[in-house]
Design a protein around this motif. Structure first.
Motif, short mmCIF file in Angstrom:
data_model
loop_
_atom_site.label_atom_id
_atom_site.label_comp_id
_atom_site.label_asym_id
_atom_site.label_seq_id
_atom_site.Cartn_x
_atom_site.Cartn_y
_atom_site.Cartn_z
N ALA A 10 -95.45 30.96 29.56
CA ALA A 10 -94.75 32.21 29.83
C ALA A 10 -95.59 33.42 29.45
CB ALA A 10 -93.43 32.25 29.05
N VAL A 11 -95.53 34.45 30.28
CA VAL A 11 -96.15 35.74 30.01
C VAL A 11 -95.05 36.76 29.79
CG1 VAL A 11 -97.58 37.61 30.95
CG2 VAL A 11 -98.21 35.21 31.37
N VAL A 12 -95.11 37.49 28.68
CA VAL A 12 -94.12 38.53 28.39
C VAL A 12 -94.85 39.85 28.19
CG1 VAL A 12 -92.27 39.32 26.87
CG2 VAL A 12 -92.59 36.86 27.29
N THR A 13 -94.67 40.80 29.11
CA THR A 13 -95.28 42.11 28.93
C THR A 13 -94.36 42.98 28.07
OG1 THR A 13 -94.28 43.24 30.86
CG2 THR A 13 -96.25 41.87 31.26
N GLY A 14 -94.95 44.00 27.45
CA GLY A 14 -94.17 44.77 26.48
C GLY A 14 -93.75 43.90 25.31
N GLY A 15 -94.59 42.91 24.98
CA GLY A 15 -94.19 41.88 24.04
C GLY A 15 -94.49 42.16 22.59
N SER A 16 -95.01 43.33 22.28
CA SER A 16 -95.41 43.58 20.89
C SER A 16 -94.26 44.05 20.00
CB SER A 16 -96.54 44.62 20.84
OG SER A 16 -96.11 45.86 21.35
N ARG A 17 -93.12 44.40 20.60
CA ARG A 17 -92.00 44.87 19.79
C ARG A 17 -90.73 44.89 20.63
NH1 ARG A 17 -93.58 51.31 19.05
NH2 ARG A 17 -93.84 51.79 21.26
N GLY A 18 -89.63 45.21 20.00
CA GLY A 18 -88.37 45.42 20.70
C GLY A 18 -87.90 44.23 21.49
N LEU A 19 -87.38 44.50 22.67
CA LEU A 19 -86.78 43.47 23.50
C LEU A 19 -87.81 42.44 23.94
CD1 LEU A 19 -84.27 42.42 24.81
CD2 LEU A 19 -84.57 44.08 26.66
N GLY A 20 -89.01 42.89 24.29
CA GLY A 20 -90.05 41.95 24.70
C GLY A 20 -90.36 40.93 23.62
N LEU A 21 -90.47 41.40 22.39
CA LEU A 21 -90.77 40.50 21.27
C LEU A 21 -89.61 39.54 21.03
CD1 LEU A 21 -92.71 39.69 19.02
CD2 LEU A 21 -91.76 41.52 17.61
N ALA A 22 -88.39 40.01 21.15
CA ALA A 22 -87.23 39.14 20.97
C ALA A 22 -87.19 38.06 22.04
CB ALA A 22 -85.94 39.96 21.00
N ILE A 23 -87.56 38.42 23.27
CA ILE A 23 -87.59 37.44 24.36
C ILE A 23 -88.68 36.40 24.09
CG2 ILE A 23 -88.13 37.14 26.81
CD1 ILE A 23 -86.85 39.98 27.20
#
Length: 267
Positions: A10-23
């Motif tokens: 899986a690739v998650v962009t915006g993944g360093s914090r907030g909703l992206g990190l939770a996902i």
């Protein structure tokens, strides 16, 4: 329910914090491997280290990339595919947050503000899908989830509404094109989500409106059917399901994860 995500790439962009990190955390909990993508390499590395503390190092990649730069996005895609041999899931969550107490009026709204919003959230999502979908097509399966927002269904922010409606339109088009290849595409509309950014938003609105922070929180909660803000983890639970093969029948459509949008009927 087994979401059949064990070993998924899986690739998650915006993944360093907030909703992206939770996902990302939710995907890891289901046994997926996660590549975190964000512009700030230092914050991204710290987020990846935090996730690795509960997972093996091989399960988390930190890949700095700027989704407003197509070359950067393609390099990110190559790094992930080289490391893992392919990709099964893309979650597009990179977007510009806004902490303004109120959107600017028409006379003060600049082209640059709208274009920056559109470039990051809409074109950024398009660039990532364009770079990674061919790998999903080749293997005959994949899932793309685009994080949009309830501004797609509300007035009040010209730029916010434009970008979120555009993400929904992008999603439907991608779903029609990629569906015959086994790739599902959905869009999720969170409302205001309780994350590490929320206290600043509440403080800004309180200062602008001459209210206490408790009063601002009560106003925000009153807009939902649950009468409270949903958490990033609650949104992530829904997104993780949509990332899974179990959600194969859901594609092209929007899923609201906002605790209820009071006063509106969507059908």
């Amino acid at each position: 329910m087994d979401l059949q995500l064990k070993g998924a790439r899986a690739v998650v962009t915006g993944g360093s914090r907030g909703l992206g990190l939770a996902i990302a955390r939710g995907l890891l909990a289901e046994g997926a491997r996660v590549a975190l993508v964000a512009r700030d390499a230092r914050r991204l590395g710290a987020a990846a280290d935090g996730l690795r503390s509960g997972a093996t190092a091989a399960e988390v990649l930190a890949v700095p990339a700027d989704t407003t730069d197509d070359s950067s996005v393609r390099t990110m895609a190559e790094q992930v595919v080289t490391a893992w041999g392919g990709v099964d899931v893309l979650v597009n969550a990179a977007a510009q947050p806004s902490f303004a107490s109120a959107p600017p009026p028409l006379a003060d709204l600049t082209d640059g503000e709208v274009l920056a919003d559109f470039d990051t959230k809409v074109l950024g999502y398009l660039r990532c899908a364009r770079a990674l979908a061919p790998h999903m097509i080749r293997q005959g399966q994949g899932r793309i989830v685009n994080i949009s927002g309830l501004n797609a269904r509300r007035t009040g922010s010209v730029s916010g509404t434009i970008r979120n409606v555009a993400v929904a339109a992008l999603t439907a088009n991608l779903a029609d094109e990629l569906g015959p290849h086994g790739v599902g595409v959905t869009v999720v509309h969170p409302g205001l989500v309780e994350t590490e950014r929320t206290p600043r938003l509440v403080a800004d609105r309180a200062a602008a409106g001459g209210l206490t922070e408790e009063q601002v929180r009560a106003q925000l909660a009153a807009t939902t059917s649950l009468r409270r803000l949903v958490t990033a983890e609650e949104v992530a639970d829904v997104v993780v399901f949509l990332c899974s093969p179990r959600a194969a029948a859901v594609t092209g459509d929007a899923v609201s994860v906002a605790g209820g949008n009071r006063g509106a009927v969507h059908y």
